[in-house]
Structures are given as C-alpha cells and as structure tokens.
Design a protein around this motif. Sequence first.
Motif, short mmCIF file in Angstrom:
data_model
loop_
_atom_site.label_atom_id
_atom_site.label_comp_id
_atom_site.label_asym_id
_atom_site.label_seq_id
_atom_site.Cartn_x
_atom_site.Cartn_y
_atom_site.Cartn_z
N GLY A 93 115.07 -13.98 79.47
CA GLY A 93 114.68 -14.49 79.11
C GLY A 93 114.04 -16.13 79.49
N TYR A 94 114.73 -16.31 81.01
CA TYR A 94 114.03 -17.32 81.84
C TYR A 94 112.45 -16.71 82.52
CZ TYR A 94 113.71 -20.85 85.04
OH TYR A 94 113.15 -22.28 86.06
N PHE A 95 112.55 -15.58 82.46
CA PHE A 95 111.38 -15.05 82.97
C PHE A 95 110.91 -15.14 82.39
CE2 PHE A 95 108.73 -12.16 85.40
CZ PHE A 95 108.72 -12.59 86.32
N CYS A 96 110.99 -14.50 81.02
CA CYS A 96 109.46 -15.35 80.35
C CYS A 96 108.94 -16.41 79.61
CB CYS A 96 109.75 -14.13 78.77
SG CYS A 96 109.86 -12.25 78.96
N TYR A 97 110.64 -17.20 79.57
CA TYR A 97 109.70 -18.37 79.76
C TYR A 97 109.17 -19.03 80.76
CZ TYR A 97 110.84 -22.91 79.81
OH TYR A 97 110.08 -24.43 79.97
N LEU A 98 108.62 -18.59 81.78
CA LEU A 98 108.06 -18.81 83.09
C LEU A 98 107.17 -18.52 83.09
CD1 LEU A 98 110.58 -18.65 86.35
CD2 LEU A 98 109.88 -20.95 85.08
N ASN A 99 106.59 -17.10 81.98
CA ASN A 99 105.62 -16.50 82.32
C ASN A 99 105.48 -17.06 81.07
OD1 ASN A 99 104.37 -14.51 84.02
ND2 ASN A 99 107.02 -14.18 83.65
N HIS A 100 105.41 -18.01 80.19
CA HIS A 100 105.05 -18.11 78.46
C HIS A 100 104.47 -19.79 78.23
CE1 HIS A 100 103.67 -17.28 74.64
NE2 HIS A 100 104.25 -18.38 74.35
N GLN A 101 104.65 -20.54 80.10
CA GLN A 101 104.82 -22.20 79.37
C GLN A 101 103.50 -21.57 79.32
OE1 GLN A 101 107.93 -24.31 81.95
NE2 GLN A 101 107.46 -22.27 82.89
#
Length: 294
Positions: free
Chosen positions: A286-294
């Motif tokens: 979830g955090y990795f997707c968050y980093l990629n979607h900022q």
Amino acid sequence: MISILIPIYNYDALPLVQELHSQCMEVALDFEIICIDDASTAFTSSNSTISTLSNCSYELLPKNIGRSQIRNQLATKGAYDWFLFLDCDTFPQSSTFIATYWNQIKKNSLKAVFGGLLYSSLQPANDQLLRWKYGHKREAVSVENRKKQPYTTSFVSNFLILKSVFCASPFSDEITTYGYEDYVFIQNLKEKNIAIEQIENPVFHQNLESSLQFLSKTKEALQTLFYLNQNNKAIVTKITRTYHILKKIRLVALTSFVYQKTAPLLERNLLSKKPSLFAFDLYKIGYFCYLNHQ
C-alpha cells in the motif's frame, strides 16, 4: 587468507570482534579484522579498544557515508583473498564459526558462501515483536530452503566472498539511503552467474529494533526502492512484482487510497503485542503504491 570486514553504527562490536579474534587465533590462519564506524555517537569508547587486539583495526569516520559506501571502503582496506562481511550486531552461534568458513575457503571451486541467520527463541519485549517475528519468519531460513532460492535468502550480514569477485561487483554507490543495498548486491552476483553456496554456519541477529523503528526503516527502504525504480534502476522484488500486477489491472490508485485510509489501523496492529506479517505485507504494498501515485 581472510579479511573480516565489519561496518559499525551505534553498536558495541567489541564482544563480536573478541570472539572472532579468539577463533581465528585458534584456527591459526592469516587474518585481519577491519572495523569502520560510520560516524557513531554511541559505544565509540568500547569500540576503540578493538585496535588493541592483534591484527585488528578500528576507524571512526567523521561523517556518515551509508551502508553501501562503508562496505566498499572496508573492502579497499582488505588485504587477503577472501572477505567475510559481518554486521556488527551479529554473533556466531558456534565456537567453530571461523573454522567452518576456513574449510569452505579450502574448496577451490567456491566463490561466495552464506552461512545463515538466526534469532533468539526468547520472545522480546512487546515493543520489539514485529522485528523479531519478521526475522524468525522471513530471514531465519533453513539451509535446505536456502538452497532452493539462494539469491533471495542470502544476506550480507554473514557473507563470505572471494575478493576478486567482490571487486568486480561492489556495492552500488548510487544507493545512498537506507535499504536494498544488499539485495542489489546479491542480484548482481546472480546476473553474473556467481553461485552462492549455502551452508549451516549461522550468526544470531542480536539488535532488535522497536516495532516503531522497524516500521520507519521499512518505509525508508521502500522510498529507496521507489527512487531506484524511478531512475531506471529496475529491481525485481515481491513488492515491485505485485505493484506491476496492480498497475496492469489499474488498481494502483485504489490501493494507494485504501492504504491512506487503513494505515492507522494497520499500524495499530503492527505495533501491538500480536503483529501480523500479512498486515505488514499489505502495509508495504500500500505504501509503495502511495509513493508511485503521489
């Protein structure tokens, strides 16, 4: 014959060095133990005693240079044909630890050897359970299972490698932040078809961080992974494979959104007396997707 290379950061490495020194003297082989301290603010007085032991040296750096560069710097000082990398917060399980590696060195066909990691069976304090549980389940892999996946179960915290092989594939200087420097190093060996022999010669990982510290360092490592992938240094891990599947089916944005909504709940579990590694895996992707979607 063997250069033992130990990076130090805010940890008392003297007991480890004393044990290694004693074992080396008993085996009666040519050795050196080189310790470089990455600008620590603690235990410097105790660690400075390392230099009083024969064939041992200790150097305190004025400025922190990071996990990749310090290992490369240690390697530049190693004089012998074999390097044994050990983390400062480890300790050999066996009194024949050095003798076992010495027997491996005498096998001329080997180029790299991993001895394994262990964690104490004694349950630590409640605020250290996440790191302890993760170590037991994900890092303390049996030698039989390590042989099945040698490149994904090896760690440089207890790693013997031929000097010429290391010098041809050192740690990446591009990784200046925490995380994935050992993974990239191991994968480079895989790409060059350098076999990693798996043996039963483990060290105990002794320094258990608090669950909060471990969670924070995990996020820092994922930031490093994000940076590497954004800068055309694609690294294939379980996280990146899962991310690309989610990207293919257009669920990255949704996963990022769900992470932002559920992160406090997941963190509550991870910092609790019964942390779930499944929740930890969800938190990481979830955090990795968050980093990629900022």
